[in-house]
Design an enzyme around this catalytic site. Sequence first.
Site, PDB file in Angstrom:
ATOM      1  N   ASP A  46       7.059  -4.817   4.728  1.00 24.01           N
ATOM      2  CA  ASP A  46       6.469  -4.261   5.960  1.00 24.01           C
ATOM      3  C   ASP A  46       5.304  -5.142   6.393  1.00 24.01           C
ATOM      4  O   ASP A  46       4.275  -5.193   5.716  1.00 24.01           O
ATOM      5  CB  ASP A  46       5.980  -2.832   5.692  1.00 24.01           C
ATOM      6  CG  ASP A  46       5.470  -2.166   6.962  1.00 24.01           C
ATOM      7  OD1 ASP A  46       6.288  -1.525   7.656  1.00 24.01           O
ATOM      8  OD2 ASP A  46       4.272  -2.308   7.279  1.00 24.01           O
ATOM      9  N   TYR A  51      -1.220  -8.314  11.397  1.00 20.15           N
ATOM     10  CA  TYR A  51      -1.643  -8.717  10.057  1.00 20.15           C
ATOM     11  C   TYR A  51      -1.815 -10.241   9.938  1.00 20.15           C
ATOM     12  O   TYR A  51      -2.394 -10.716   8.959  1.00 20.15           O
ATOM     13  CB  TYR A  51      -0.656  -8.246   8.975  1.00 20.15           C
ATOM     14  CG  TYR A  51      -0.380  -6.759   8.946  1.00 20.15           C
ATOM     15  CD1 TYR A  51      -1.172  -5.856   9.663  1.00 20.15           C
ATOM     16  CD2 TYR A  51       0.674  -6.244   8.213  1.00 20.15           C
ATOM     17  CE1 TYR A  51      -0.904  -4.501   9.646  1.00 20.15           C
ATOM     18  CE2 TYR A  51       0.944  -4.875   8.197  1.00 20.15           C
ATOM     19  CZ  TYR A  51       0.157  -4.016   8.923  1.00 20.15           C
ATOM     20  OH  TYR A  51       0.430  -2.669   8.916  1.00 20.15           O
ATOM     21  N   LYS A  76       5.786  -5.331  13.648  1.00 16.75           N
ATOM     22  CA  LYS A  76       5.276  -4.383  14.648  1.00 16.75           C
ATOM     23  C   LYS A  76       4.653  -5.131  15.817  1.00 16.75           C
ATOM     24  O   LYS A  76       3.928  -6.126  15.606  1.00 16.75           O
ATOM     25  CB  LYS A  76       4.206  -3.455  14.019  1.00 16.75           C
ATOM     26  CG  LYS A  76       4.617  -2.890  12.671  1.00 16.75           C
ATOM     27  CD  LYS A  76       3.625  -1.884  12.113  1.00 16.75           C
ATOM     28  CE  LYS A  76       3.948  -1.589  10.667  1.00 16.75           C
ATOM     29  NZ  LYS A  76       3.413  -2.548   9.691  1.00 16.75           N
ATOM     30  N   HIS A 108       3.244  -0.673  17.297  1.00 14.67           N
ATOM     31  CA  HIS A 108       2.284  -0.433  16.218  1.00 14.67           C
ATOM     32  C   HIS A 108       1.401   0.792  16.477  1.00 14.67           C
ATOM     33  O   HIS A 108       1.167   1.598  15.580  1.00 14.67           O
ATOM     34  CB  HIS A 108       1.428  -1.691  16.028  1.00 14.67           C
ATOM     35  CG  HIS A 108       0.813  -1.819  14.670  1.00 14.67           C
ATOM     36  ND1 HIS A 108       0.519  -3.032  14.106  1.00 14.67           N
ATOM     37  CD2 HIS A 108       0.425  -0.894  13.752  1.00 14.67           C
ATOM     38  CE1 HIS A 108      -0.018  -2.847  12.899  1.00 14.67           C
ATOM     39  NE2 HIS A 108      -0.090  -1.557  12.675  1.00 14.67           N
TER      40      HIS A 108
HETATM   41  N1  LIG Z   1       1.335   1.284  10.868  1.00 17.81           N
HETATM   42  C1  LIG Z   1       0.058   1.226  10.572  1.00 17.81           C
HETATM   43  O1  LIG Z   1      -0.803   1.450  11.429  1.00 17.81           O
HETATM   44  C2  LIG Z   1      -0.357   0.894   9.169  1.00 17.81           C
HETATM   45  C3  LIG Z   1      -1.697   1.043   8.798  1.00 17.81           C
HETATM   46  C4  LIG Z   1      -2.041   0.741   7.481  1.00 17.81           C
HETATM   47  C5  LIG Z   1      -1.068   0.312   6.578  1.00 17.81           C
HETATM   48  N2  LIG Z   1       0.225   0.145   7.000  1.00 17.81           N
HETATM   49  C6  LIG Z   1       1.283  -0.348   6.082  1.00 17.81           C
HETATM   50  O2  LIG Z   1       1.253   0.424   4.880  1.00 17.81           O
HETATM   51  C7  LIG Z   1       1.095  -0.470   3.774  1.00 17.81           C
HETATM   52  C8  LIG Z   1       0.359   0.206   2.641  1.00 17.81           C
HETATM   53  O3  LIG Z   1      -0.872   0.727   3.085  1.00 17.81           O
HETATM   54  P1  LIG Z   1      -2.300   0.104   2.689  1.00 17.81           P
HETATM   55  O4  LIG Z   1      -2.130  -1.318   2.326  1.00 17.81           O
HETATM   56  O5  LIG Z   1      -3.237   0.426   3.794  1.00 17.81           O
HETATM   57  O6  LIG Z   1      -2.770   0.991   1.467  1.00 17.81           O
HETATM   58  P2  LIG Z   1      -2.137   1.513   0.085  1.00 17.81           P
HETATM   59  O7  LIG Z   1      -0.842   0.869  -0.180  1.00 17.81           O
HETATM   60  O8  LIG Z   1      -2.243   3.007   0.111  1.00 17.81           O
HETATM   61  O9  LIG Z   1      -3.232   1.004  -0.955  1.00 17.81           O
HETATM   62  C9  LIG Z   1      -3.466  -0.357  -1.197  1.00 17.81           C
HETATM   63  C10 LIG Z   1      -4.721  -0.488  -2.051  1.00 17.81           C
HETATM   64  O10 LIG Z   1      -4.519   0.170  -3.305  1.00 17.81           O
HETATM   65  C11 LIG Z   1      -4.603  -0.780  -4.381  1.00 17.81           C
HETATM   66  N3  LIG Z   1      -3.482  -0.478  -5.279  1.00 17.81           N
HETATM   67  C12 LIG Z   1      -2.159  -0.627  -5.052  1.00 17.81           C
HETATM   68  N4  LIG Z   1      -1.436  -0.176  -6.075  1.00 17.81           N
HETATM   69  C13 LIG Z   1      -2.316   0.286  -6.994  1.00 17.81           C
HETATM   70  C14 LIG Z   1      -2.167   0.865  -8.278  1.00 17.81           C
HETATM   71  N5  LIG Z   1      -0.970   1.073  -8.815  1.00 17.81           N
HETATM   72  N6  LIG Z   1      -3.302   1.219  -8.961  1.00 17.81           N
HETATM   73  C15 LIG Z   1      -4.533   1.004  -8.428  1.00 17.81           C
HETATM   74  N7  LIG Z   1      -4.732   0.454  -7.194  1.00 17.81           N
HETATM   75  C16 LIG Z   1      -3.628   0.093  -6.492  1.00 17.81           C
HETATM   76  C17 LIG Z   1      -4.488  -2.158  -3.750  1.00 17.81           C
HETATM   77  O11 LIG Z   1      -5.288  -3.082  -4.448  1.00 17.81           O
HETATM   78  P3  LIG Z   1      -4.659  -4.434  -5.120  1.00 17.81           P
HETATM   79  O12 LIG Z   1      -4.057  -5.220  -3.999  1.00 17.81           O
HETATM   80  O13 LIG Z   1      -5.846  -5.083  -5.737  1.00 17.81           O
HETATM   81  O14 LIG Z   1      -3.640  -3.944  -6.125  1.00 17.81           O
HETATM   82  C18 LIG Z   1      -5.085  -1.907  -2.359  1.00 17.81           C
HETATM   83  O15 LIG Z   1      -6.503  -1.984  -2.417  1.00 17.81           O
HETATM   84  C19 LIG Z   1       0.347  -1.663   4.383  1.00 17.81           C
HETATM   85  O16 LIG Z   1       0.381  -2.818   3.549  1.00 17.81           O
HETATM   86  C20 LIG Z   1       1.081  -1.805   5.687  1.00 17.81           C
HETATM   87  O17 LIG Z   1       2.326  -2.449   5.478  1.00 17.81           O
HETATM   88  C21 LIG Z   1       0.587   0.440   8.272  1.00 17.81           C
END
Ligand SMILES: NC(=O)c1ccc[n+]([C@@H]2O[C@H](COP(=O)([O-])OP(=O)(O)OC[C@H]3O[C@@H](n4cnc5c(N)ncnc54)[C@H](OP(=O)(O)O)[C@@H]3O)[C@@H](O)[C@H]2O)c1
Length: 277
Positions: A46, A51, A76, A108
């Site tokens: 994704d 990004y 997106k 997006h």
């Molecule tokens: N459509 C939208 O508006 C939108 C907005 C936000 C996000 N997204 C999508 O959703 C995806 C995921 O969301 P996100 O990146 O915001 O947050 P997330 O996946 O909820 O959390 C990522 C964070 O958690 C840490 N992490 C991941 N796995 C872990 C584990 N097993 N134990 C401890 N810490 C862990 C990562 O650090 P490390 O990297 O150091 O492991 C990072 O700091 C994004 O990458 C993007 O593709 C979409």
Amino acid sequence: MTTVPDITLNDGATIPQLGFGVFQIKPEDTARAVLEAFEVGYRHIDTAQMYGNEREVGQAIAESGLPREELFITSKLNNDSHDPAAAREATARSVDALGGPMDLYLVHWPMPAVGDYVQTWHAMEAARDAGQTRSIGVSNFQIPHLERLLAESETVPAVNQIEVHPYLRQDAVRAFNREHGIATQAWSPISQGDVLDDPELLALAGETGRTVAQVVLRWHIQRGDIVFPKSTSPARMAENFDIFDFALTDAQVARVDACNIDRRRGPDPDEMNWIPG
Ligand SMILES: NC(=O)c1ccc[n+]([C@@H]2O[C@H](COP(=O)([O-])OP(=O)(O)OC[C@H]3O[C@@H](n4cnc5c(N)ncnc54)[C@H](OP(=O)(O)O)[C@@H]3O)[C@@H](O)[C@H]2O)c1
């Protein structure tokens, strides 16, 4: 190797229910991270124009040697490209950066204060009809935004990608999505780490012999949502992938449900009007 379940979208396409998100991975780190995710077993990536790392995702796809049809790639449309002419150009740039058509392409943010997302949606339909993406959907659309799209266009979005995690259960939007055949994708599935020291979730991790991240990701899977946690650590990528050999009981699912406090980690879609400069 673990088999990730497929979800069938309303246009007949299938998407792996677990993927890998690349938000906030720097461009210079992205190809390595995506190649490591492929190594773990992820096949669904994704990304987004916002990004700034689509080209590096495309580079990893090319370097991986994996057959393209085994991968599922989402991008997106950015907030500065809602105008249909700008959308056409932005879509062509994405297809070029990713090395070919997308599997799923999303608006997006609805940006209701800035433009007319129905016109933007028609540009997405045109991108699909031109073969630039297999499926089209939306992200961060609230119920009134979806109601307008359904009333004023031919295509029901295949997905609505919204913020969902134990602190933001999103019952109303998820129910609307389900009633209209729109798959829910849960972004920030572990609330960017916010939920990891929650006492109730820690208790559930102890009871199941799993980590909090695994309990929470498993909760999403059992609710039927599509998730793509982000990590730059191969160990955490593997941890987040290793969630298909256990299940939460209904009572445990209800305990995660009860953590909800309706707290967003990201912007409110009704107020989001940020345009990249
Ligand atoms: N459509 C939208 O508006 C939108 C907005 C936000 C996000 N997204 C999508 O959703 C995806 C995921 O969301 P996100 O990146 O915001 O947050 P997330 O996946 O909820 O959390 C990522 C964070 O958690 C840490 N992490 C991941 N796995 C872990 C584990 N097993 N134990 C401890 N810490 C862990 C990562 O650090 P490390 O990297 O150091 O492991 C990072 O700091 C994004 O990458 C993007 O593709 C979409």
